[in-house]
Design a protein around this motif. Structure first.
Motif, PDB file in Angstrom:
ATOM      1  N   HIS A  85       0.828  -1.129   0.034  1.00  0.00           N
ATOM      2  CA  HIS A  85      -0.068  -0.036   0.011  1.00  0.00           C
ATOM      3  C   HIS A  85       0.906   1.351   0.045  1.00  0.00           C
ATOM      4  CE1 HIS A  85      -2.785  -3.130   1.701  1.00  0.00           C
ATOM      5  NE2 HIS A  85      -3.453  -2.701   0.695  1.00  0.00           N
ATOM      6  N   LEU A  86       1.553   1.361  -1.119  1.00  0.00           N
ATOM      7  CA  LEU A  86       2.438   2.604  -1.308  1.00  0.00           C
ATOM      8  C   LEU A  86       1.644   3.989  -1.634  1.00  0.00           C
ATOM      9  CD1 LEU A  86       5.327   0.940  -2.793  1.00  0.00           C
ATOM     10  CD2 LEU A  86       5.009   1.548  -0.297  1.00  0.00           C
ATOM     11  N   THR A  87       2.120   4.978  -1.357  1.00  0.00           N
ATOM     12  CA  THR A  87       1.592   6.341  -1.847  1.00  0.00           C
ATOM     13  C   THR A  87       2.305   6.599  -3.190  1.00  0.00           C
ATOM     14  OG1 THR A  87       1.146   6.871   0.396  1.00  0.00           O
ATOM     15  CG2 THR A  87       1.040   8.635  -1.304  1.00  0.00           C
ATOM     16  N   CYS A  88       3.774   6.473  -3.196  1.00  0.00           N
ATOM     17  CA  CYS A  88       4.566   6.937  -4.140  1.00  0.00           C
ATOM     18  C   CYS A  88       5.749   5.891  -4.079  1.00  0.00           C
ATOM     19  CB  CYS A  88       5.352   8.226  -3.786  1.00  0.00           C
ATOM     20  SG  CYS A  88       4.263   9.756  -3.871  1.00  0.00           S
ATOM     21  N   MET A  89       6.249   5.960  -5.363  1.00  0.00           N
ATOM     22  CA  MET A  89       7.558   4.954  -5.591  1.00  0.00           C
ATOM     23  C   MET A  89       8.387   5.848  -6.971  1.00  0.00           C
ATOM     24  SD  MET A  89       7.803   1.211  -7.398  1.00  0.00           S
ATOM     25  CE  MET A  89       6.124   0.827  -6.818  1.00  0.00           C
ATOM     26  N   HIS A  90       9.700   5.704  -6.648  1.00  0.00           N
ATOM     27  CA  HIS A  90      10.335   6.324  -7.731  1.00  0.00           C
ATOM     28  C   HIS A  90      11.389   5.299  -7.642  1.00  0.00           C
ATOM     29  CE1 HIS A  90       8.137  10.068  -7.727  1.00  0.00           C
ATOM     30  NE2 HIS A  90       8.172   9.795  -6.221  1.00  0.00           N
ATOM     31  N   ILE A  91      12.157   4.984  -9.036  1.00  0.00           N
ATOM     32  CA  ILE A  91      13.167   4.144  -9.040  1.00  0.00           C
ATOM     33  C   ILE A  91      14.163   4.913 -10.317  1.00  0.00           C
ATOM     34  CG2 ILE A  91      14.330   2.020 -10.016  1.00  0.00           C
ATOM     35  CD1 ILE A  91      11.457   0.942  -9.513  1.00  0.00           C
ATOM     36  N   TYR A  92      15.369   5.423  -9.856  1.00  0.00           N
ATOM     37  CA  TYR A  92      16.458   5.887 -10.801  1.00  0.00           C
ATOM     38  C   TYR A  92      17.760   5.052 -10.853  1.00  0.00           C
ATOM     39  CZ  TYR A  92      13.283   9.878 -10.671  1.00  0.00           C
ATOM     40  OH  TYR A  92      12.134  10.661 -10.635  1.00  0.00           O
ATOM     41  N   HIS A  93      18.221   4.965 -11.993  1.00  0.00           N
ATOM     42  CA  HIS A  93      19.506   4.410 -12.162  1.00  0.00           C
ATOM     43  C   HIS A  93      20.470   5.021 -13.296  1.00  0.00           C
ATOM     44  CE1 HIS A  93      22.457   1.060 -12.480  1.00  0.00           C
ATOM     45  NE2 HIS A  93      21.718   0.341 -11.678  1.00  0.00           N
ATOM     46  N   SER A  94      21.577   5.192 -12.738  1.00  0.00           N
ATOM     47  CA  SER A  94      22.603   5.836 -13.637  1.00  0.00           C
ATOM     48  C   SER A  94      23.152   5.235 -14.978  1.00  0.00           C
ATOM     49  CB  SER A  94      23.937   6.126 -12.800  1.00  0.00           C
ATOM     50  OG  SER A  94      23.627   6.950 -11.711  1.00  0.00           O
ATOM     51  N   LEU A  95      23.203   5.531 -15.890  1.00  0.00           N
ATOM     52  CA  LEU A  95      24.027   5.261 -16.953  1.00  0.00           C
ATOM     53  C   LEU A  95      25.504   5.977 -17.287  1.00  0.00           C
ATOM     54  CD1 LEU A  95      20.975   4.836 -19.579  1.00  0.00           C
ATOM     55  CD2 LEU A  95      22.176   2.996 -18.311  1.00  0.00           C
ATOM     56  N   SER A 110       7.010   5.724  -0.673  1.00  0.00           N
ATOM     57  CA  SER A 110       6.446   6.555   0.633  1.00  0.00           C
ATOM     58  C   SER A 110       5.158   5.748   0.764  1.00  0.00           C
ATOM     59  CB  SER A 110       6.168   7.863  -0.027  1.00  0.00           C
ATOM     60  OG  SER A 110       7.046   8.535  -0.317  1.00  0.00           O
ATOM     61  N   ALA A 111       4.647   5.731   2.269  1.00  0.00           N
ATOM     62  CA  ALA A 111       3.387   5.074   2.211  1.00  0.00           C
ATOM     63  C   ALA A 111       2.833   5.939   3.544  1.00  0.00           C
ATOM     64  CB  ALA A 111       3.664   3.487   2.531  1.00  0.00           C
ATOM     65  N   GLY A 112       1.728   5.261   4.049  1.00  0.00           N
ATOM     66  CA  GLY A 112       1.284   5.835   5.242  1.00  0.00           C
ATOM     67  C   GLY A 112       1.936   5.459   6.582  1.00  0.00           C
ATOM     68  N   HIS A 113       2.474   4.088   6.325  1.00  0.00           N
ATOM     69  CA  HIS A 113       2.971   3.599   7.539  1.00  0.00           C
ATOM     70  C   HIS A 113       4.402   3.061   7.294  1.00  0.00           C
ATOM     71  CE1 HIS A 113      -0.678   4.127   9.793  1.00  0.00           C
ATOM     72  NE2 HIS A 113      -1.292   3.953   8.778  1.00  0.00           N
ATOM     73  N   ARG A 114       5.383   2.702   8.347  1.00  0.00           N
ATOM     74  CA  ARG A 114       6.481   2.352   8.141  1.00  0.00           C
ATOM     75  C   ARG A 114       6.875   0.922   7.756  1.00  0.00           C
ATOM     76  NH1 ARG A 114       8.023   0.208  12.948  1.00  0.00           N
ATOM     77  NH2 ARG A 114       6.763   1.454  14.026  1.00  0.00           N
ATOM     78  N   PRO A 115       6.097   0.117   8.138  1.00  0.00           N
ATOM     79  CA  PRO A 115       6.579  -1.443   7.668  1.00  0.00           C
ATOM     80  C   PRO A 115       6.337  -1.630   6.043  1.00  0.00           C
ATOM     81  CG  PRO A 115       5.066  -1.534   9.604  1.00  0.00           C
ATOM     82  CD  PRO A 115       5.121   0.093   9.238  1.00  0.00           C
ATOM     83  N   GLU A 116       5.474  -1.055   5.515  1.00  0.00           N
ATOM     84  CA  GLU A 116       5.419  -1.140   3.963  1.00  0.00           C
ATOM     85  C   GLU A 116       6.529  -0.484   3.202  1.00  0.00           C
ATOM     86  OE1 GLU A 116       2.533  -2.170   2.170  1.00  0.00           O
ATOM     87  OE2 GLU A 116       1.733  -2.948   4.036  1.00  0.00           O
ATOM     88  N   VAL A 117       7.112   0.720   3.791  1.00  0.00           N
ATOM     89  CA  VAL A 117       8.088   1.146   3.262  1.00  0.00           C
ATOM     90  C   VAL A 117       9.640   0.368   3.218  1.00  0.00           C
ATOM     91  CG1 VAL A 117       7.330   3.567   3.086  1.00  0.00           C
ATOM     92  CG2 VAL A 117       8.965   2.751   4.815  1.00  0.00           C
ATOM     93  N   TYR A 118       9.714  -0.381   4.337  1.00  0.00           N
ATOM     94  CA  TYR A 118      11.027  -1.213   4.463  1.00  0.00           C
ATOM     95  C   TYR A 118      10.659  -2.504   3.672  1.00  0.00           C
ATOM     96  CZ  TYR A 118      12.165   1.603   8.782  1.00  0.00           C
ATOM     97  OH  TYR A 118      12.208   2.652   9.573  1.00  0.00           O
ATOM     98  N   GLU A 119       9.462  -2.985   3.704  1.00  0.00           N
ATOM     99  CA  GLU A 119       9.300  -4.113   2.616  1.00  0.00           C
ATOM    100  C   GLU A 119       9.328  -3.840   1.438  1.00  0.00           C
ATOM    101  OE1 GLU A 119       6.116  -6.532   4.209  1.00  0.00           O
ATOM    102  OE2 GLU A 119       6.504  -5.902   6.261  1.00  0.00           O
ATOM    103  N   ALA A 120       8.687  -3.021   0.969  1.00  0.00           N
ATOM    104  CA  ALA A 120       8.482  -2.526  -0.279  1.00  0.00           C
ATOM    105  C   ALA A 120       9.970  -2.228  -1.110  1.00  0.00           C
ATOM    106  CB  ALA A 120       7.622  -1.531  -0.698  1.00  0.00           C
TER     107      ALA A 120
END
Length: 151
Positions: A85-95, A110-120
Motif C-alpha cells: 500500500h504505497l503512496t509513491c515509488m521512484h526508481i532511478y538508475h545511472s548510465l 512512501s506510504a502511510g506507515h513504516r512497515p510498508e516502506v521497509y518491505e517494499a
C-alpha cells in the motif's frame, strides 16, 4: 495487465551520470506537501571500491537496453503497487561512468506507515538487481575492465 502497461507513459528511470545529493534532496522536498504520507524509505546504491585480483575498481560503467529495461521496470512498479500500500515509488538508475563513492541507484518509496516502506524497498531493489537488464563494467586503475556480476 500488459495491455494496460503499453498505454501508460513510461517513467524516466535512467539518468546519465551520477545521482547527485541535490537530486535526492529535491525529491525529499517535493514529498513534504503530501500529508497522507507517514513514512519514506530511501535506498541508495553506491559504487564500491572493490579490489579484484589485486586491482582497485575506480568506477563502474553502466549500460542497458532501455526499451526492454523500462518494460521490466514498469512491470515491477505495477506488481509492487499491487503487493504494498504505497503512496509513491521512484526508481532511478545511472548510465555511463560512475566513480567510486558516487550514487548509481536510488529507490524512494512512501506510504502511510513504516512497515510498508521497509518491505517494499527491499522487494524493489532485489527485483531490479535480479531482473532488469542493466550491465555494469568494472573499470580498474589501469583503465582495464571486466563485466560485473550482479549480487
Amino acid at each position: 495487465m500488459h495491455q494496460k502497461l503499453m498505454t501508460k507513459k513510461t517513467k524516466q528511470v535512467f539518468l546519465q551520470g551520477k545521482i547527485t545529493p541535490e537530486f535526492i534532496a529535491e525529491m525529499i522536498q517535493n514529498h513534504q506537501t503530501k500529508s497522507e504520507i507517514g513514512a519514506h524509505n530511501i535506498f541508495m546504491g553506491q559504487v564500491r571500491k572493490d579490489v579484484i585480483e589485486g586491482k582497485n575498481v575506480t568506477a563502474l560503467h553502466f549500460s542497458c537496453y532501455e526499451e526492454m529495461a523500462n518494460k521490466k521496470l514498469e512491470i515491477i512498479r505495477e506488481e509492487t503497487f499491487e503487493k504494498y500500500h504505497l503512496t509513491c515509488m521512484h526508481i532511478y538508475h545511472s548510465l555511463g561512468r560512475i566513480n567510486v563513492g558516487e550514487i548509481c541507484l536510488l529507490v524512494f518509496v512512501s506510504a502511510g506507515h513504516r512497515p510498508e516502506v521497509y518491505e517494499a524497498t527491499e522487494y524493489i531493489v532485489n527485483r531490479v538487481k535480479s531482473e532488469v537488464p542493466i550491465f555494469g563494467k568494472e573499470i580498474f586503475e589501469d583503465e582495464s575492465h571486466q563485466w560485473k556480476k550482479n549480487i
